[in-house]
Motif scaffolding. Structure first.
Motif, short mmCIF file in Angstrom:
data_model
loop_
_atom_site.label_atom_id
_atom_site.label_comp_id
_atom_site.label_asym_id
_atom_site.label_seq_id
_atom_site.Cartn_x
_atom_site.Cartn_y
_atom_site.Cartn_z
N ASN A 168 6.28 22.52 43.08
CA ASN A 168 7.00 21.20 42.96
C ASN A 168 7.41 20.70 44.18
OD1 ASN A 168 6.11 20.61 40.45
ND2 ASN A 168 8.15 21.31 39.52
N VAL A 170 4.51 20.47 46.83
CA VAL A 170 3.87 19.20 46.80
C VAL A 170 4.57 17.93 47.11
CG1 VAL A 170 2.62 17.51 44.89
CG2 VAL A 170 2.26 20.04 44.88
N ARG A 171 5.93 18.16 46.90
CA ARG A 171 6.93 17.11 47.36
C ARG A 171 6.59 16.90 49.06
NH1 ARG A 171 10.14 17.80 42.64
NH2 ARG A 171 11.43 19.71 43.75
N GLN A 172 6.76 18.13 49.37
CA GLN A 172 6.93 18.00 50.93
C GLN A 172 5.50 17.58 51.54
OE1 GLN A 172 7.28 22.12 52.58
NE2 GLN A 172 6.34 21.67 54.62
N LEU A 173 4.35 17.81 50.85
CA LEU A 173 3.16 17.10 51.25
C LEU A 173 3.08 15.78 51.25
CD1 LEU A 173 0.37 19.58 49.60
CD2 LEU A 173 0.93 19.63 51.98
N GLN A 174 3.57 15.26 50.04
CA GLN A 174 3.72 13.95 49.71
C GLN A 174 4.32 13.04 50.76
OE1 GLN A 174 4.86 14.05 45.69
NE2 GLN A 174 2.98 13.80 44.84
N THR A 175 5.86 13.75 51.19
CA THR A 175 6.54 13.47 52.24
C THR A 175 5.80 13.36 53.51
OG1 THR A 175 8.46 14.07 51.14
CG2 THR A 175 9.03 13.65 53.37
N GLU A 176 5.03 14.25 53.88
CA GLU A 176 4.47 14.32 55.04
C GLU A 176 3.61 13.31 55.34
OE1 GLU A 176 2.71 18.22 55.52
OE2 GLU A 176 4.65 19.27 55.97
N TYR A 177 2.87 12.93 54.17
CA TYR A 177 1.85 11.93 54.30
C TYR A 177 2.40 10.49 54.22
CZ TYR A 177 -2.08 8.60 52.81
OH TYR A 177 -2.90 7.67 52.66
N GLU A 178 3.47 10.36 53.62
CA GLU A 178 4.30 9.00 53.58
C GLU A 178 4.78 8.74 55.17
OE1 GLU A 178 6.94 9.43 50.48
OE2 GLU A 178 5.44 9.18 48.86
N GLU A 222 2.48 7.29 57.68
CA GLU A 222 2.05 5.73 57.41
C GLU A 222 2.87 4.95 57.98
OE1 GLU A 222 -0.30 5.78 52.91
OE2 GLU A 222 1.69 5.63 52.89
#
Length: 217
Positions: A203, A206-214, A217
């Motif tokens: 968890n 995955v949150r780290q991956l999402q934060t990196e992607y956001e 942007e």
């Protein structure tokens, strides 16, 4: 070998087989493959035999101590065999699970059933080893040269009872080729360790991956 133990819950690995079907041999193979796998040391009320060490071979306790532990829910499984009590203490298993360390149990189908029905049952992986044939199994027992005909007959009868419970296990392997069987055991553990629900750090990852992607942007 799994080098990410700290990122997952430890497994309770139940390895069962009839006497002479290779359970002890494959237990050693698994622990040689991954020395972090701990072996569950049973508690027993029988007296130590020559050369046995308390806390290594068994936890030797009085009958009263054993019954108190069982009554207070401190045993994952327990049974009476030939007027002696045997059981698996829960505390060291829970500690190992929290550290991402797997625990290997060398127990029969009844003990395995108790552990599967316990509060830790969701992290049980049960494996049953079948002999190539009953004739081969009997030959292995005879080759030891330690037992009388009556003892061998009793062991074979018990083996037939053990085999009748094969369908209650998650995995069943025919131990007709020791090396191939060992590789299958390793593959089972590798896959079970990677199951999504056991990856306690996923968890956050995955949150780290999402934060990196956001952030990009």
């Amino acid at each position: 070998m799994d080098r990410q133990n700290k990122n997952r819950r430890g497994l309770l690995v139940i390895l069962s087989s009839p006497s002479g079907a290779g359970k002890s041999f494959h237990s050693r193979i698994l622990r040689d493959w991954d020395p972090s796998i701990r072996f569950s040391v049973s508690a027993t009320t029988r007296p130590p035999r020559i050369g046995e060490e308390d806390g290594v071979d068994y936890h030797f306790v009085s009958r009263e101590e054993f019954k108190d532990m069982a009554a207070e829910g401190e045993m994952l499984e327990h049974a009476e065999v030939f007027d002696n009590l045997y059981g698996s203490p829960k505390a060291p298993v829970k500690a190992a699970m929290g550290a991402g360390q797997d625990t290997l149990f060398d127990i029969d189908w009844q003990g395995g059933q108790q552990i599967r029905n316990s509060s830790l049952g969701n992290d049980v992986v049960s494996i049953f080893l079948l002999p190539p044939s009953m004739a081969v199994l009997e030959g292995r027992l005879r080759s030891r040269g330690q037992d009388s005909e009556a003892v061998i007959a009793n062991r074979m009868a018990k083996s037939l009872d053990e085999v009748s419970h094969w369908a209650e296990y998650d995995y069943v392997l025919v131990n007709d080729d020791a090396q191939a069987c060992a590789e299958k055991l390793k593959a089972i553990l590798t896959a079970e360790r990677a199951r999504r629900e056991r990856q306690i750090s996923l968890n956050d990852f995955v949150r780290q991956l999402q934060t990196e992607y956001e952030d990009q942007e």
